[in-house]
Motif scaffolding. Structure first.
Motif, short mmCIF file in Angstrom:
data_model
loop_
_atom_site.label_atom_id
_atom_site.label_comp_id
_atom_site.label_asym_id
_atom_site.label_seq_id
_atom_site.Cartn_x
_atom_site.Cartn_y
_atom_site.Cartn_z
N ARG A 11 18.14 48.01 72.08
CA ARG A 11 19.57 47.74 71.93
C ARG A 11 20.37 49.03 71.80
N ASP A 12 19.80 50.03 71.13
CA ASP A 12 20.47 51.33 71.04
C ASP A 12 20.70 51.92 72.43
N ALA A 13 19.68 51.81 73.29
CA ALA A 13 19.80 52.37 74.64
C ALA A 13 20.89 51.66 75.44
N VAL A 37 15.06 56.45 76.93
CA VAL A 37 14.33 55.29 76.43
C VAL A 37 13.82 54.51 77.64
N GLN A 38 12.52 54.25 77.71
CA GLN A 38 11.92 53.56 78.84
C GLN A 38 11.96 52.05 78.59
N ILE A 39 12.73 51.34 79.40
CA ILE A 39 12.80 49.88 79.32
C ILE A 39 12.27 49.35 80.65
N SER A 40 11.25 48.53 80.61
CA SER A 40 10.65 48.05 81.85
C SER A 40 11.58 47.07 82.55
N PRO A 41 11.43 46.94 83.89
CA PRO A 41 12.26 45.96 84.62
C PRO A 41 12.09 44.53 84.09
N ASN A 42 10.88 44.16 83.68
CA ASN A 42 10.66 42.81 83.17
C ASN A 42 11.38 42.58 81.84
N THR A 43 11.42 43.63 80.98
CA THR A 43 12.17 43.51 79.72
C THR A 43 13.65 43.32 80.00
N LEU A 44 14.18 44.09 80.97
CA LEU A 44 15.59 43.92 81.33
C LEU A 44 15.85 42.52 81.86
N LYS A 45 14.91 41.99 82.64
CA LYS A 45 15.08 40.62 83.17
C LYS A 45 15.12 39.61 82.03
N ARG A 46 14.29 39.81 80.98
CA ARG A 46 14.32 38.88 79.84
C ARG A 46 15.64 39.00 79.08
N ILE A 47 16.13 40.24 78.92
CA ILE A 47 17.39 40.45 78.20
C ILE A 47 18.54 39.77 78.93
N PHE A 48 18.56 39.88 80.26
CA PHE A 48 19.65 39.32 81.06
C PHE A 48 19.41 37.85 81.44
N GLY A 49 18.30 37.28 80.97
CA GLY A 49 18.04 35.87 81.23
C GLY A 49 17.47 35.57 82.59
N LYS A 50 17.04 36.63 83.32
CA LYS A 50 16.47 36.40 84.65
C LYS A 50 15.08 35.77 84.53
N ILE A 51 14.33 36.17 83.50
CA ILE A 51 13.05 35.54 83.18
C ILE A 51 13.28 34.60 82.01
N LYS A 52 13.05 33.31 82.22
CA LYS A 52 13.31 32.33 81.19
C LYS A 52 12.19 32.31 80.15
N THR A 53 12.58 32.24 78.86
CA THR A 53 11.63 32.14 77.75
C THR A 53 11.99 30.92 76.91
N ASP A 54 11.03 30.50 76.04
CA ASP A 54 11.26 29.32 75.20
C ASP A 54 12.48 29.49 74.31
N ALA A 55 12.61 30.68 73.73
CA ALA A 55 13.77 31.01 72.89
C ALA A 55 14.46 32.23 73.49
N LEU A 73 18.86 54.00 83.00
CA LEU A 73 18.82 54.00 81.54
C LEU A 73 17.92 55.10 80.99
N TYR A 74 16.79 55.31 81.66
CA TYR A 74 15.87 56.35 81.17
C TYR A 74 16.49 57.74 81.29
N LYS A 75 17.18 57.98 82.41
CA LYS A 75 17.80 59.29 82.60
C LYS A 75 18.90 59.56 81.59
N LYS A 76 19.64 58.51 81.21
CA LYS A 76 20.78 58.69 80.31
C LYS A 76 20.38 58.65 78.85
N THR A 77 19.37 57.83 78.49
CA THR A 77 19.05 57.62 77.08
C THR A 77 17.66 58.10 76.69
#
Length: 444
Positions: free
Chosen positions: A78-80, A51-69, A45-49
């Motif tokens: 989201r643009d990236a 935009v630096q998105i951390s692995p933990n942020t990606l895990k939250r987006i994809f539901g790998k790390i569970k959050t209350d909401a 993603l960083y090479k193409k866009t």
């Protein structure tokens, strides 16, 4: 509200975008992704866009790390994601999905009973034409499925890159030896800083710095070493490094001193009854003999002996009691292609520290009990290893202490290391190939 959407519809769009990202990445089922997938996607993603998105942020987006909401990322993130799947930004992505949802479905008239056909009405379409039309539709549908499968296969191939490997430019040398390693098959040197390390096999290791792909290590004790390239602690590749000797050598080291070793000048060792190193010789090499020290007697060369079918018999005498030597340790190591055989014996009462290895099999006194490999060799004794088709047997003073079968072959024997805590004596060494009968004794 966002672009006229409520929260539920916005999350639906995010889920749809995540699925498109997974398809483009080449692994459509993101629930099966491992930590390395998120690390790799972060880099892509960083090479193409840019935009630096951390692995933990990606895990939250994809539901790998569970959050209350349900986690909903910021606009730049989201643009990236939208750019990665072919849209200019998130707004263009949501607009395209809205248009697709608003597009009218093809008109389909309700089925009506067919009116009675007048006598002079034209005949209806023949069953043959109907069958041909059905076959045409089915063929088109099959072609679409094949095209989608081919596209996914192309994306998977495009994203797949060769495994990063480790190569040694000069894997053999005399003692000491500076080995030069090259890390291969990476797209960008910066990738190498991402949790990559090299463990050189002699206790030294380095973390790759992301600036270059060439590293070196200084080996100062003869032997056969296995350098391992790891990513996030997982081994990726292993290469051997071999330091050979001209006959037997003696090298001392001191407990808790990892900064250096102490080569001992001992020409003609184990010839004409010269089978030990005195405390005076050890002191002249720079060792404080009032502290705990160890002496390794090493003889390494291409022996031509099968490491999975051999017999080794040594007659040794461990160090007598002296300052810094309490357990009278004796360790015997057989160097092999991809692993070692090793037995580390202790004086009874110290067997907690004893260890044993036959290729991938490992045992120690901490788990095996208080008498495991406990033997008093201060007045002398024998140690025997016998391996037949990877079936290993260990005997100390003629008593069998261990027997088991290992799986990972040792293949060739590259030499021996016999180590004493303090001042020890090697009275005889015999190594024999059980298949060819080839044998080495004494100075082999």
């Amino acid at each position: 509200m966002e672009n006229g959407q409520d929260k539920a519809s916005a999350l639906d769009l995010l889920d749809h975008c995540c699925q498109l990202v997974a398809d483009t990445y080449g692994k459509p089922d993101s629930s099966e992704w491992t930590n390395s997938d998120f690390i790799r996607l972060c880099s892509i993603l960083y090479k193409k866009t840019h935009v630096q998105i951390s692995p933990n942020t990606l895990k939250r987006i994809f539901g790998k790390i569970k959050t209350d909401a349900r986690y909903y990322p910021q606009k730049a993130t989201r643009d990236a994601l939208a750019q990665y799947v072919g849209f200019a930004d998130w707004d263009k992505f949501t607009l395209a999905q809205s248009r697709q949802a608003a597009a009218p479905l093809p008109y389909r008239a309700e089925a009506q009973p067919a009116p009675p056909r007048p006598v002079d009405a034209p005949l209806q379409q023949s069953p043959i034409r109907k069958s041909w039309a059905r076959r045409l539709i089915m063929t088109a549908f099959a072609l679409i499925i094949v095209a989608v499968a081919a596209w996914r296969g192309f994306l998977l191939w495009q994203n797949k890159k060769p495994e990063v490997t480790l190569f040694c430019k000069n894997p053999e040398g005399d003692n000491p030896h500076s080995a030069v390693f090259v890390v291969r098959n990476f797209k960008d040197v910066a990738e190498l800083a991402d949790d990559y390390t090299i463990e050189f096999g002699d206790g030294e290791k380095t973390r790759l710095n992301g600036k270059d792909s060439v590293y070196s290590n200084y080996y100062e004790v003869p032997g056969h070493y296995l350098a391992i390239l790891k990513k996030a602690g997982v081994p990726l590749d292993t290469v051997p490094v071999f330091l050979h000797t001209n006959g037997w050598t003696a090298t001392a080291n001191m407990m808790y001193d990892t900064t250096r070793v102490y080569p001992i000048e001992a020409p003609g060792l184990f010839a004409d009854g010269y089978n030990s190193i005195s405390a005076a010789q050890i002191a002249r090499a720079g060792v404080d003999t009032n502290r705990t020290f160890f002496v390794d007697f090493i003889n390494t060369h291409h022996t031509g002996i099968d490491g999975d079918n051999f017999e080794l018999l040594i007659d040794v005498k461990a160090s007598p009691p002296r300052p810094g030597v309490r357990c009278s340790q004796v360790r015997v190591t057989v160097f092999g292609d991809s692993s070692n055989h090793m037995v580390d014996m202790m004086k009874p009462g110290c067997a907690h520290w004893s260890k044993l290895q036959f290729s991938e099999l490992h045992k120690d006194g901490r788990s095996e009990g208080p008498n495991f490999l406990g033997a008093d060799l201060t007045t002398g004794g024998t140690v025997s290893m016998k391996v037949v088709n990877r079936r290993a047997t260990l005997l100390i003073n003629g008593r069998e202490l261990y027997r088991n079968t290992y799986k990972k072959p040792l293949r060739h024997i590259y030499g021996l290391d016999i180590m004493f805590a303090g001042v020890g004596t090697i009275r005889s060494v015999r190594l024999k190939d059980l298949k060819t009968g080839k044998q080495f004794a004494g100075n082999f």
